[in-house]
Scaffold this active site. Structure first.
Site, PDB file in Angstrom:
ATOM      1  N   HIS A 238       0.823  -1.217   0.000  1.00 33.20           N
ATOM      2  CA  HIS A 238       0.000   0.000   0.000  1.00 33.20           C
ATOM      3  C   HIS A 238       0.857   1.268   0.000  1.00 33.20           C
ATOM      4  CE1 HIS A 238      -3.664  -2.331   0.785  1.00 33.20           C
ATOM      5  NE2 HIS A 238      -2.959  -3.024   1.669  1.00 33.20           N
TER       6      HIS A 238
HETATM    7  O1  RIB Z   1      -3.923  -0.190   5.433  1.00 29.76           O
HETATM    8  C1  RIB Z   1      -2.598  -0.183   4.961  1.00 29.76           C
HETATM    9  C2  RIB Z   1      -1.772   0.780   5.771  1.00 29.76           C
HETATM   10  O2  RIB Z   1      -1.731   0.360   7.120  1.00 29.76           O
HETATM   11  C3  RIB Z   1      -0.293   0.793   5.311  1.00 29.76           C
HETATM   12  O3  RIB Z   1       0.256   2.054   5.598  1.00 29.76           O
HETATM   13  C4  RIB Z   1       0.341  -0.242   6.184  1.00 29.76           C
HETATM   14  O4  RIB Z   1       1.732  -0.001   6.411  1.00 29.76           O
HETATM   15  C5  RIB Z   1      -0.417  -0.014   7.465  1.00 29.76           C
HETATM   16  O5  RIB Z   1       0.202   1.066   8.155  1.00 29.76           O
END
Ligand code: RIB
Ligand code: CA
Length: 312
Positions: A238
């Protein structure tokens, strides 16, 4: 001129991939990297950040911020990142700085480079919210905020309708969303479009490079965690997608929307609520990246990791 950025991270495997890409990207000048608790407790986040930057040994050393330790986080519904937050790879510990608080590093960096800095939030928005609370006028000195967080249509991960970053600190997310500044959200539905199969492991830089050694040791854990916890045969990165939204915004569909963040409710605290009614009270206040050219974004991530690998 390279783009001046601050990365705010809760490392986290995907944070670490985004960090490696950013530190070796010639288009970026990473002025500071600041830690916050989220994927891991704050002390671990600070230690992971120092260990990552020490291990990667980038050409330009950014200022590092220590995560606040007085945060109260809700119970984590799952842990995709392993006991140490980096897939259990036990990076050598490093002490690269005297432990200046993240919010102080952020505040000083905005003042040193007024209106020039892009704040890329890859974890909970706690640090930025604290800077805004400490000095509301600083909103005039922030270039823009790009945040991995929120859900465009309520498809969450931490709860059915909330993404993890907003889940960790709903009040901070609401505070930032309501601030009068240029902000772009990269919601979970968009970052979640970009998935990598096992062939990713064959496309990583050589183990002989520092970035290659890091990702080759970290990412197998991600594949195991996604299979065991989510039942999927692939992973998302992500935060790496959110970084590409900064370096290659042309690869993303963008909509300017009116939105706010719910801070109450067991299932809804942290939910991004977008008002799509034709007659509404909320005024348009942020850009939402509603989709992307998935293959092009994946290619950017693979090239970014390869560039990091070529750097050392
Ligand atoms: O939902 C994904 C996010 O939450 C990303 O930033 C992952 O590292 C967690 O922090
Ligand atoms: Ca993160």
């Amino acid at each position: 001129m390279p783009r001046k950025v601050i990365l705010d991270v809760d490392p986290g495997i995907d944070d670490a991939v985004a960090l490696a890409m950013a530190l070796f990207d010639p288009r970026l000048e990473v002025l500071a990297v600041t830690a916050s608790g989220g994927n891991v407790p704050p002390e671990q986040a600070t230690a992971n950040l120092q260990a990552l930057v020490g291990f990667l040994d980038p050409p330009r050393l950014p200022r590092l911020g220590a995560a606040p330790t007085d945060t109260i986080r809700p119970e984590k519904p799952f842990n995709m990142h392993g006991s140490d937050g980096l897939g259990g790879i036990d990076l050598p510990q490093a002490r690269l700085h005297g432990g200046t608080a993240s919010e102080k590093v952020i505040w000083e960096t905005f003042h040193a480079h007024p209106r020039e800095v892009t704040f890329l939030a890859l974890g909970p928005l706690t640090n930025l919210s604290r800077v805004l609370a400490r000095d509301p006028a600083i909103v005039e000195l922030i270039g823009e905020v790009v945040a991995a967080g929120g859900t465009a249509h309520g498809h969450g991960n931490a709860t059915p309708v909330v993404d993890f970053n907003f889940y960790c600190d709903p009040r901070a997310a609401r505070h930032v969303v309501r601030e009068p500044l240029a902000k772009t959200l990269v919601p979970l539905e968009t970052t979640g479009q970009v998935t990598f199969g096992f062939d990713l492991l064959d496309q990583l830089p050589a183990e002989s490079s520092r970035a290659g050694a890091l990702v080759r040791r970290m990412l197998p854990h991600a594949f195991r965690a996604y299979r065991q916890l989510l039942g999927t045969e692939g992973i998302c990165l992500h935060d790496a997608v959110a970084l590409v939204a900064v370096t290659n915004p042309e690869l993303f569909d963008r909509a300017t929307v009116a939105a706010d963040v719910e801070t109450g409710g067991e299932l809804t605290a942290g939910m991004l609520v977008v008002d799509r009614r034709t007659v509404r009270q909320l005024r348009p206040n942020l850009d939402l990246l509603t989709g992307c050219d998935v293959e092009a974004v994946k290619d950017c991530i693979l090239r970014g990791v390869a560039t990091a690998g070529a750097g050392t």
